[in-house]
Design a protein around this motif. Structure first.
Motif, mmCIF file in Angstrom:
data_model
loop_
_atom_site.group_PDB
_atom_site.id
_atom_site.type_symbol
_atom_site.label_atom_id
_atom_site.label_comp_id
_atom_site.label_asym_id
_atom_site.label_seq_id
_atom_site.Cartn_x
_atom_site.Cartn_y
_atom_site.Cartn_z
ATOM 1 N N VAL A 298 0.854 -1.187 0.000
ATOM 2 C CA VAL A 298 0.000 0.000 0.000
ATOM 3 C C VAL A 298 0.890 1.236 0.000
ATOM 4 N N THR A 299 0.630 2.156 -0.932
ATOM 5 C CA THR A 299 1.370 3.412 -1.021
ATOM 6 C C THR A 299 0.379 4.557 -0.927
ATOM 7 N N SER A 300 0.589 5.465 0.008
ATOM 8 C CA SER A 300 -0.370 6.548 0.230
ATOM 9 C C SER A 300 0.318 7.906 0.191
ATOM 10 N N LYS A 301 -0.312 8.846 -0.526
ATOM 11 C CA LYS A 301 0.184 10.220 -0.616
ATOM 12 C C LYS A 301 -0.926 11.208 -0.275
ATOM 13 N N GLU A 302 -1.745 10.843 0.707
ATOM 14 C CA GLU A 302 -2.886 11.679 1.075
ATOM 15 C C GLU A 302 -2.455 13.006 1.686
ATOM 16 N N ILE A 303 -1.316 13.039 2.366
ATOM 17 C CA ILE A 303 -0.804 14.264 2.975
ATOM 18 C C ILE A 303 0.268 14.850 2.066
ATOM 19 N N SER A 304 0.151 16.111 1.742
ATOM 20 C CA SER A 304 1.098 16.755 0.831
ATOM 21 C C SER A 304 2.526 16.652 1.352
ATOM 22 N N GLY A 305 3.414 16.149 0.506
ATOM 23 C CA GLY A 305 4.821 16.026 0.862
ATOM 24 C C GLY A 305 5.167 14.767 1.621
ATOM 25 N N VAL A 306 4.165 13.967 2.009
ATOM 26 C CA VAL A 306 4.394 12.759 2.789
ATOM 27 C C VAL A 306 3.938 11.531 2.009
ATOM 28 N N THR A 307 4.783 10.514 1.930
ATOM 29 C CA THR A 307 4.428 9.243 1.311
ATOM 30 C C THR A 307 4.577 8.141 2.345
ATOM 31 N N GLY A 308 3.518 7.347 2.492
ATOM 32 C CA GLY A 308 3.547 6.231 3.424
ATOM 33 C C GLY A 308 3.544 4.909 2.682
ATOM 34 N N TYR A 309 4.252 3.916 3.226
ATOM 35 C CA TYR A 309 4.336 2.590 2.620
ATOM 36 C C TYR A 309 4.043 1.536 3.678
ATOM 37 N N ALA A 310 3.375 0.466 3.260
ATOM 38 C CA ALA A 310 3.194 -0.712 4.106
ATOM 39 C C ALA A 310 3.160 -1.916 3.177
ATOM 40 N N GLY A 311 4.026 -2.895 3.434
ATOM 41 C CA GLY A 311 4.130 -4.035 2.524
ATOM 42 C C GLY A 311 4.209 -5.365 3.233
ATOM 43 N N HIS A 312 3.660 -6.392 2.589
ATOM 44 C CA HIS A 312 3.737 -7.774 3.072
ATOM 45 C C HIS A 312 4.129 -8.631 1.878
ATOM 46 N N VAL A 313 5.303 -9.258 1.938
ATOM 47 C CA VAL A 313 5.857 -10.016 0.816
ATOM 48 C C VAL A 313 5.969 -11.480 1.227
ATOM 49 N N THR A 314 5.552 -12.380 0.320
ATOM 50 C CA THR A 314 5.505 -13.809 0.655
ATOM 51 C C THR A 314 6.380 -14.681 -0.231
ATOM 52 N N GLY A 315 6.919 -14.138 -1.325
ATOM 53 C CA GLY A 315 7.719 -14.965 -2.215
ATOM 54 C C GLY A 315 8.770 -14.177 -2.960
ATOM 55 N N ASN A 316 9.804 -14.886 -3.448
ATOM 56 C CA ASN A 316 10.960 -14.270 -4.076
ATOM 57 C C ASN A 316 11.380 -15.102 -5.275
ATOM 58 N N SER A 317 11.525 -14.458 -6.423
ATOM 59 C CA SER A 317 12.054 -15.122 -7.613
ATOM 60 C C SER A 317 13.302 -14.366 -8.061
ATOM 61 N N PRO A 318 14.503 -14.832 -7.680
ATOM 62 C CA PRO A 318 15.741 -14.123 -8.022
ATOM 63 C C PRO A 318 15.951 -14.024 -9.534
ATOM 64 N N ARG A 319 16.933 -13.224 -9.915
ATOM 65 C CA ARG A 319 17.153 -12.896 -11.320
ATOM 66 C C ARG A 319 17.544 -14.096 -12.175
#
Length: 405
Positions: free
Chosen positions: A144-165
């Motif tokens: 989730v990426t939020s820019k509701e407040i001017s000049g402020v960006t919030g992030y929240a992430g949940h990652v469950t898997g990885n596929s390397p290069r």
């Protein structure tokens, strides 16, 4: 009524973009020194990277979808010459003939907040996909990426898997240097949260990040970025960061203790840039990051080393030049030297390493081949511990991005 002509779907298609990148990648490593147990590593691939990003449906809650289609084919490379990470290597130590995957992510947008879930190449300071070989690394999760407040960006992430290069599968995550396919120290639960504040007329950014790979490690990261204009075409720039981390929960990877100070400073003067990188790792373990992920958050990340070993102290000098100043737009040159010492690795407490790296690149400016890029990267690396840690390397990368719509 057709889907494309539906009022609620119009922006979904109108704002959609699709690109196909034809990437041809060649690597040759010529191993040197008494610690080498092989003469070379060499592979050559042709890759196809389809990147589709839709717009959002109209209305208060917009829906969209992103698709990343990845496929790479071996042009050269056999048993005994693999290991450049252009291709996965099978159980017989032979590079596979082809590999690829399909990543699909749905996205929702409400006001200035976006939720994205699925698989894509995530690029955040605490989890940065590596795109330095045939195909980019991808992760599966929700952010989730939020820019509701001017000049402020919030992030929240949940990652469950990885596929390397160099992998077509989706695996659990492990600490860098550990293979989740063979190790019990792995997790399918990586979480992060952050706030970034942009101020000073958008010349300065302060970021505060928290990340946790369940039962393996947790860390905090503070980052400050600033650009100080001095005159027309002249500016001073800084990217300063500090990581602090330790083991988490069951401590599946053992007791961890790591702190990293990273500072990259550069002067932009017209068509030239002059860089100074300073980096210091403290604690008994190297920098904490997910296996396969890029070290690009650190100041002294290079083509083959992030200078992030336990207790390593390193510095970098770099010079960039854009030949548009000499009437050759599209031609650029980069050269840098990196050196690290006081490295605690293996049985050594006095390890040293140095890298000399350069890149000559040209991007076609017009005509039928517009945006086609040619890159030649040359590296020499020396370390005084381990095996196969001294070599000269050549990379030739030809990329042809096609805009489909």
């Amino acid at each position: 009524m057709s889907l494309a002509s539906s009022g609620t779907q119009a922006e979904f298609f109108k704002e959609a973009k699709a690109n196909l990148n034809l990437r041809n990648f060649f690597i040759n490593r010529d191993f040197k020194g008494d610690n080498a147990n092989r003469s070379k590593a060499e592979e050559w691939t042709q890759s196809f990277i389809l990147d589709f990003k839709s717009g959002y449906t109209e209305g208060p809650l917009g829906f969209g979808v992103d698709i990343l289609g990845l496929q790479s084919y071996k042009l050269d490379g056999g048993k005994g010459t693999g290991g450049t990470q252009l291709l996965p290597v099978g159980k017989d130590n032979k590079p596979v003939d082809q590999f690829g995957r399909l990543g699909i992510a749905g996205k929702l947008k409400f006001s200035k907040t976006e939720l994205k879930t699925g698989e894509w190449a995530m690029v955040y300071p605490v989890l940065r996909s590596d795109d330095g070989r045939s195909l980019p690394q991808t992760f599966r999760g929700t952010v989730v990426t939020s820019k509701e407040i001017s000049g402020v960006t919030g992030y929240a992430g949940h990652v469950t898997g990885n596929s390397p290069r160099d992998d077509s599968g989706m695996e659990d995550m492990a600490i860098a240097g550990t293979n989740p396919k063979t190790s019990k120290a792995k997790s399918d639960d990586f979480n992060f949260a952050a706030l970034e504040y942009n101020f000073n007329n958008k010349l300065s950014t302060l970021g505060i990040w928290y990340a946790r790979l369940e039962d393996i490690y947790k860390q905090r990261y503070v980052q400050f970025q600033h650009k100080q204009p001095l005159s027309e075409g002249l500016s001073l720039n800084a990217n300063i960061g500090y990581f602090d981390g330790e083991e988490d929960g069951k401590a599946l990877a053992g007791q961890l203790d790591n702190k990293v100070f990273s500072g990259l400073f550069w002067l932009t003067a017209g068509n030239q840039k002059f860089y100074l990188g300073l980096q210091r790792v403290s604690g008994d373990t190297k920098w904490l990051r997910v296996n396969g992920s890029s070290g690009g958050t650190l100041a002294n990340d290079g083509y083959n080393s992030s200078h992030d070993n336990a207790r390593e102290r390193s510095w970098q000098l770099r010079y960039d030049y854009d030949f548009v100043g000499l009437g050759v737009p599209g031609l650029t040159f980069m050269m840098r030297y990196l050196q690290g010492h006081n490295i605690h690795a293996g049985n050594r407490s006095d390890g040293e390493e140095w890298n000399r790296e350069s890149e000559l690149a040209y991007v076609v400016q017009s005509g039928a081949m517009k945006n086609m890029a040619f890159r030649w990267r040359n590296t020499t690396i020396h370390r005084n511990w381990g095996t196969n840690n001294q070599y000269d390397e050549q990379r030739v990368i030809i990329s042809y991005p096609l805009s489909l719509f």
